[in-house]
Design a protein around this motif. Structure first.
Motif, PDB file in Angstrom:
ATOM      1  N   ILE A  66       0.852  -1.066  -0.027  1.00  0.00           N
ATOM      2  CA  ILE A  66       0.028  -0.191  -0.078  1.00  0.00           C
ATOM      3  C   ILE A  66       0.844   1.182   0.000  1.00  0.00           C
ATOM      4  N   ARG A  67       1.920   1.440   0.835  1.00  0.00           N
ATOM      5  CA  ARG A  67       2.918   2.382   0.682  1.00  0.00           C
ATOM      6  C   ARG A  67       3.484   2.551  -0.671  1.00  0.00           C
ATOM      7  N   ALA A  68       4.044   1.418  -1.374  1.00  0.00           N
ATOM      8  CA  ALA A  68       4.260   1.556  -2.675  1.00  0.00           C
ATOM      9  C   ALA A  68       3.340   2.182  -3.402  1.00  0.00           C
ATOM     10  N   ILE A  69       2.020   1.734  -3.471  1.00  0.00           N
ATOM     11  CA  ILE A  69       1.031   2.360  -4.426  1.00  0.00           C
ATOM     12  C   ILE A  69       0.895   3.666  -4.132  1.00  0.00           C
ATOM     13  N   LEU A  70       0.761   4.158  -2.729  1.00  0.00           N
ATOM     14  CA  LEU A  70       0.577   5.561  -2.438  1.00  0.00           C
ATOM     15  C   LEU A  70       1.592   6.480  -2.870  1.00  0.00           C
ATOM     16  N   LYS A  71       3.100   5.998  -2.755  1.00  0.00           N
ATOM     17  CA  LYS A  71       4.200   6.789  -3.258  1.00  0.00           C
ATOM     18  C   LYS A  71       4.008   6.918  -4.821  1.00  0.00           C
ATOM     19  N   LYS A  72       3.457   5.948  -5.532  1.00  0.00           N
ATOM     20  CA  LYS A  72       3.295   5.982  -7.079  1.00  0.00           C
ATOM     21  C   LYS A  72       2.219   6.942  -7.067  1.00  0.00           C
ATOM     22  N   LEU A  73       1.417   6.881  -6.329  1.00  0.00           N
ATOM     23  CA  LEU A  73       0.084   7.857  -6.803  1.00  0.00           C
ATOM     24  C   LEU A  73       0.685   9.323  -6.802  1.00  0.00           C
ATOM     25  N   VAL A  74       1.302   9.547  -5.568  1.00  0.00           N
ATOM     26  CA  VAL A  74       1.854  10.991  -5.191  1.00  0.00           C
ATOM     27  C   VAL A  74       2.715  11.567  -6.471  1.00  0.00           C
ATOM     28  N   ALA A  75       3.498  10.589  -6.765  1.00  0.00           N
ATOM     29  CA  ALA A  75       4.566  10.954  -7.738  1.00  0.00           C
ATOM     30  C   ALA A  75       3.912  11.312  -9.219  1.00  0.00           C
ATOM     31  N   ALA A  76       2.725  10.810  -9.342  1.00  0.00           N
ATOM     32  CA  ALA A  76       1.936  11.080 -10.599  1.00  0.00           C
ATOM     33  C   ALA A  76       0.975  12.082 -10.606  1.00  0.00           C
ATOM     34  N   GLU A  77       0.596  12.805  -9.544  1.00  0.00           N
ATOM     35  CA  GLU A  77      -0.335  13.801  -9.342  1.00  0.00           C
ATOM     36  C   GLU A  77      -0.084  14.771  -9.973  1.00  0.00           C
ATOM     37  N   ASN A  78      -1.138  15.854  -9.898  1.00  0.00           N
ATOM     38  CA  ASN A  78      -0.946  17.060 -10.513  1.00  0.00           C
ATOM     39  C   ASN A  78      -0.370  18.074  -9.497  1.00  0.00           C
ATOM     40  N   PRO A  79       0.818  18.788  -9.815  1.00  0.00           N
ATOM     41  CA  PRO A  79       1.583  19.680  -8.641  1.00  0.00           C
ATOM     42  C   PRO A  79       0.680  20.666  -8.587  1.00  0.00           C
ATOM     43  N   LYS A  80      -0.261  21.143  -9.405  1.00  0.00           N
ATOM     44  CA  LYS A  80      -0.970  22.441  -8.837  1.00  0.00           C
ATOM     45  C   LYS A  80      -2.252  21.949  -8.031  1.00  0.00           C
ATOM     46  N   LYS A  81      -2.651  20.734  -8.110  1.00  0.00           N
ATOM     47  CA  LYS A  81      -3.790  19.902  -7.444  1.00  0.00           C
ATOM     48  C   LYS A  81      -3.273  18.651  -6.860  1.00  0.00           C
ATOM     49  N   PRO A  82      -2.555  18.696  -5.729  1.00  0.00           N
ATOM     50  CA  PRO A  82      -2.170  17.525  -5.313  1.00  0.00           C
ATOM     51  C   PRO A  82      -3.263  16.794  -4.530  1.00  0.00           C
ATOM     52  N   LEU A  83      -3.048  15.418  -4.614  1.00  0.00           N
ATOM     53  CA  LEU A  83      -4.123  14.808  -4.078  1.00  0.00           C
ATOM     54  C   LEU A  83      -4.267  14.803  -2.284  1.00  0.00           C
ATOM     55  N   SER A  84      -5.216  15.023  -1.871  1.00  0.00           N
ATOM     56  CA  SER A  84      -5.633  14.827  -0.344  1.00  0.00           C
ATOM     57  C   SER A  84      -5.539  13.511  -0.076  1.00  0.00           C
ATOM     58  N   ASP A  85      -5.556  13.288   1.427  1.00  0.00           N
ATOM     59  CA  ASP A  85      -5.521  11.860   2.094  1.00  0.00           C
ATOM     60  C   ASP A  85      -6.745  11.216   1.444  1.00  0.00           C
ATOM     61  N   SER A  86      -7.923  11.872   1.611  1.00  0.00           N
ATOM     62  CA  SER A  86      -9.272  11.160   1.406  1.00  0.00           C
ATOM     63  C   SER A  86      -9.420  10.944  -0.150  1.00  0.00           C
ATOM     64  N   LYS A  87      -8.850  11.672  -1.176  1.00  0.00           N
ATOM     65  CA  LYS A  87      -8.780  11.357  -2.371  1.00  0.00           C
ATOM     66  C   LYS A  87      -7.932   9.938  -2.704  1.00  0.00           C
ATOM     67  N   ILE A  88      -6.906   9.969  -1.898  1.00  0.00           N
ATOM     68  CA  ILE A  88      -5.977   9.042  -1.970  1.00  0.00           C
ATOM     69  C   ILE A  88      -6.646   7.575  -1.591  1.00  0.00           C
ATOM     70  N   ALA A  89      -7.339   7.965  -0.513  1.00  0.00           N
ATOM     71  CA  ALA A  89      -8.224   6.449   0.203  1.00  0.00           C
ATOM     72  C   ALA A  89      -9.012   6.293  -0.992  1.00  0.00           C
ATOM     73  N   GLY A  90      -9.786   7.080  -1.587  1.00  0.00           N
ATOM     74  CA  GLY A  90     -10.813   6.961  -2.471  1.00  0.00           C
ATOM     75  C   GLY A  90     -10.125   5.928  -3.641  1.00  0.00           C
ATOM     76  N   LEU A  91      -8.990   6.468  -4.302  1.00  0.00           N
ATOM     77  CA  LEU A  91      -8.216   5.614  -5.246  1.00  0.00           C
ATOM     78  C   LEU A  91      -7.908   4.368  -4.929  1.00  0.00           C
ATOM     79  N   LEU A  92      -7.291   4.206  -3.756  1.00  0.00           N
ATOM     80  CA  LEU A  92      -7.134   2.931  -3.276  1.00  0.00           C
ATOM     81  C   LEU A  92      -8.606   1.968  -3.223  1.00  0.00           C
ATOM     82  N   GLU A  93      -9.365   2.640  -2.966  1.00  0.00           N
ATOM     83  CA  GLU A  93     -10.684   1.749  -2.683  1.00  0.00           C
ATOM     84  C   GLU A  93     -11.185   1.623  -4.027  1.00  0.00           C
TER      85      GLU A  93
END
Length: 502
Positions: free
Chosen positions: A445-472
């Motif tokens: 899960i940490r590896a997936i989270l790190k991958k999601l943050v690396a691919a996010e839009n720098p102008k609109k970074p992913l919040s913790d709630s949004k990351i939880a939704g993507l993992l779900e």
């Protein structure tokens, strides 16, 4: 009541000295074990080290490498423990007559032993040798204070100014910032010296010219300004960077770029270049001076892929080969009960038990490492995202040992893999449930989270709630607070601090 003697029968669990030794060696790291082996070699004459280049018995278990077969089994030769205990090698013997010819009865007058025979002490280079550098062999990590004091000794100052500078250097923390306000520093001096606050301010400015650049600052703004002012005057966007740090550093910290563009009267591309210049500065200048000693990691186990098979073997280069000295062992007489013979017999038994404990340690380490590789085969093939949940109980059941033994084996033991060097405990992680009813490792899960943050839009970074939704959406049910915990463990800042210009 009268004192009396009572005979009772009972049972209790005791540990033999041999078992205590085996457990103690099992939990030692490689560096600690090397020190333990060296101590045993120094105190037990029956033990000796197998030097490189000598003929070593190929059947010796200490020289064998255990390979992991395709079905997960290890190719271990039976009877290795008993063969290793009885394995001795011959040692070159010297006749007394030969020694008499080589060593004279008396040495010449006014001579020393080192003049005739070379020793380890006499083999060291002399102090007059230009190639002998004592500091390179005895120096340790340099602290920030010692680095600043060295520069202070080279600076021309009066005795009073040097006293002030030494006091200020003592007040600088490892990050390079001055901890104490100048008015409090003034109170450290004797009133008879008649030191004023302006003098301390002048000396502080002298210290702020020392290396590393930015040292002696009282806050982050002053630290950055000191570094900017020491840049070449022709540096592009230097004036804008000085104005931004001096007047709008708090706005930059809040990452309110639209407000910055209005106040600085800059376009987005120009503001980005100014921020890029500021990001080249060091907010902790003192960290450039490394004061701690380097820590070395020696892998205990080596994992490599050969012919589509993952092979597991011990790192024999990190472990000295030991054996019983055959010459000394031959001096032991079975029927002799003298003090010397009893001492030699005890030393021989201790040497055999020590070698046996080392062999047991290596066998246990091989069993645990082989099971870890078998269970985490997906990690070695595809990386962290393929890591499976694993706890100590799983390995303990597979190898038929207690969980406490597995904990000792996996503590401060390292595995060298094609993906890097990992502590054995790295392969153990908890799990969370998936939508399909399965389990997913927290490491994955940490590896997936790190991958999601690396691919996010720098102008609109992913919040913790949004990351939880993507993992779900991927079938991994994780709460928002769990995502925050994993994010913090990876050193990833919150979404508000990750926002930046493209």
């Amino acid at each position: 009541m009268k004192p009396s003697l009572v005979l009772k029968m009972g049972q209790q669990l005791t540990m033999t000295p041999q078992l205590q030794q085996a457990i103690r060696l099992l939990q030692l790291s490689t560096l600690d074990l090397q020190q333990e082996i060296q101590e045993a070699l120094d105190t037990n004459p029956m033990l000796e080290r197998e030097e490189e280049g000598e003929d070593f018995d190929a059947s010796d278990p200490m020289a064998e490498s255990l390979e992991k077969a395709p079905d997960g089994a290890t190719s271990e030769q039976p009877g290795a423990e008993s063969r290793h205990e009885d394995s001795v090698s011959t040692v070159e013997s010297f006749d007394d007559e030969d020694w008499g010819e080589r060593i004279p009865s008396e040495l010449p007058v006014d001579t020393a032993w080192e003049d005739i025979y070379q020793t380890s002490a006499s083999s060291l280079p002399s102090s007059d040798d230009d190639e002998w550098d004592f500091t390179t062999r005895t120096s340790s990590g340099e602290s920030l204070q010692s680095h600043l004091l060295w520069q202070l000794n080279l600076a021309p100052m009066s005795d009073t100014d040097r006293l002030i500078a030494t006091t200020l250097i003592d007040c600088i923390n490892p990050q390079g910032f001055l901890d104490e306000p100048l008015d409090e520093v003034l109170g450290y001096f004797d009133p008879e010296l008649d030191i004023e606050l302006d003098e301390i301010e002048v000396v502080l400015r002298r210290i702020q010219q020392f290396e590393p650049t930015g040292v002696g600052a009282r806050d982050l703004r002053e630290c950055l300004l000191l570094q900017l002012r020491q840049l070449p005057s022709e540096t592009r966007w230097l004036d804008e960077a000085v104005r931004l740090v001096g007047d709008h550093l708090d706005v930059l910290g809040n990452r309110d770029y639209s407000l910055l563009m209005r106040r600085m009267k800059l376009k987005e591309d120009e503001l980005r270049q100014v921020i890029d210049l500021i990001q080249t500065l060091n907010p902790r200048p003192g960290s450039q001076i490394e004061s701690s000693e380097p820590e070395y990691v020696i892998p205990d186990v080596i994992v490599r892929k050969h012919n589509d098979r993952w092979l597991v073997e011990l790192n024999h280069e990190a472990m000295p080969r030991l054996r019983v000295n055959a010459q000394y062992a031959g001096f032991v007489k079975r029927a002799d009960s003298s003090a010397d013979n009893t001492f030699m017999r005890n030393q021989l038994q201790e040497a055999r038990w020590f070698i046996k404990s080392l062999l047991s340690r290596n066998e246990t380490l091989m069993k645990v490492a082989t099971q870890i590789v078998e269970h985490q085969r997906g990690f070695f093939e595809h990386g962290d995202e393929a890591m499976k949940p694993l706890v100590l109980h799983d390995i303990a059941e597979a190898v038929g040992m207690h969980e406490s033994t597995i904990s000792r084996v996996t503590t401060q033991k390292y595995m060298h893999t094609p993906r890097g060097i990992y502590e054995l405990k790295y392969f153990f992680s908890s799990h969370v449930s998936t939508a399909e009813g399965g389990e997913c490792s927290s490491t994955a899960i940490r590896a997936i989270l790190k991958k999601l943050v690396a691919a996010e839009n720098p102008k609109k970074p992913l919040s913790d709630s949004k990351i939880a939704g993507l993992l779900e959406a991927q079938g991994i049910q994780v709460a928002r607070r769990t995502v925050a915990k994993y994010r913090e463990s990876l050193g990833i800042a919150p979404s508000s601090e990750r926002k930046r210009l493209l």
